[in-house]
Design an enzyme around this catalytic site. Structure first.
Site: not given
Length: 190
Positions: A149-153
């Site tokens: 779940i790409a929280c870096h985005r």
């Protein structure tokens, strides 16, 4: 920070009240990343302090899911995978946190970014998930499965914003690397 990636893996597993938990770790360009899976799905992804990759043992469902997660992470870092296909087992998340993370997972794809405020607005369209923009950063910091779940985005409206992932003290450097890897940021000039 460019570390050669390896899929060399050693052994770890442990029984829990809910069944078996399988663990494994993979060396990536942003450090050694560990995974933890139950027989239901992926529970955790995180950076390991000991920097030692290790293999998953066993053939049960938990071990198979841990292997699958490590394989997909390896393919992601090799530039071969843009979307993870893994069941998730995230029992400890609250309703709003789960809703916001699922909105992120389902609506912000590889190579895209969204601001904290935009994610709050998008999540607010869900009945039980109205969350102010200032709370989105805390939710991203509590994400048990970063990268998947790409929280870096999720970025600030005026810049990169923070990142709780990565090796100690390298959160923003890791976030920058991940966004450059996905083509969401132009590579930095040295």
């Amino acid at each position: 920070m460019m570390v050669p990636m390896t899929t060399k893996l050693s052994t770890a597993s442990a029984p829990t009240d809910d069944g078996r938990i399988a663990r494994g770790a993979l060396r990536t360009p942003v450090g050694v990343i560990g995974v933890e899976a139950s027989d239901i799905g992926l529970r955790r992804v995180g950076w390991r302090r000991d920097r030692t990759p290790y293999e998953v043992s066993g053939e049960d469902a938990a071990a198979q899911l841990a292997h699958r997660a490590l394989n997909q992470l390896s393919r992601y870092f090799a530039g071969e995978l843009t979307e993870f296909d893994l069941p998730l087992d995230l029992p400890e998340l609250g309703v709003s946190t789960r809703a916001v993370l699922m909105v992120l997972k389902d609506t912000v794809g590889y190579g895209q970014t969204i601001t904290y405020g935009e994610l709050a607005d998008r999540s607010g369209a869900l009945e039980d998930a109205a969350v102010p923009a200032r709370a989105i950063g805390s939710i991203m910091g509590s994400n048990p499965v970063p990268i998947v779940i790409a929280c870096h985005r999720v970025v600030a409206s005026d810049g990169l914003g923070g990142y709780s992932g990565g090796e100690a003290g390298r959160g923003r450097e890791t976030k920058t690397w991940l966004l450059e890897h996905e083509g969401a940021l132009p590579p930095t000039l040295l």
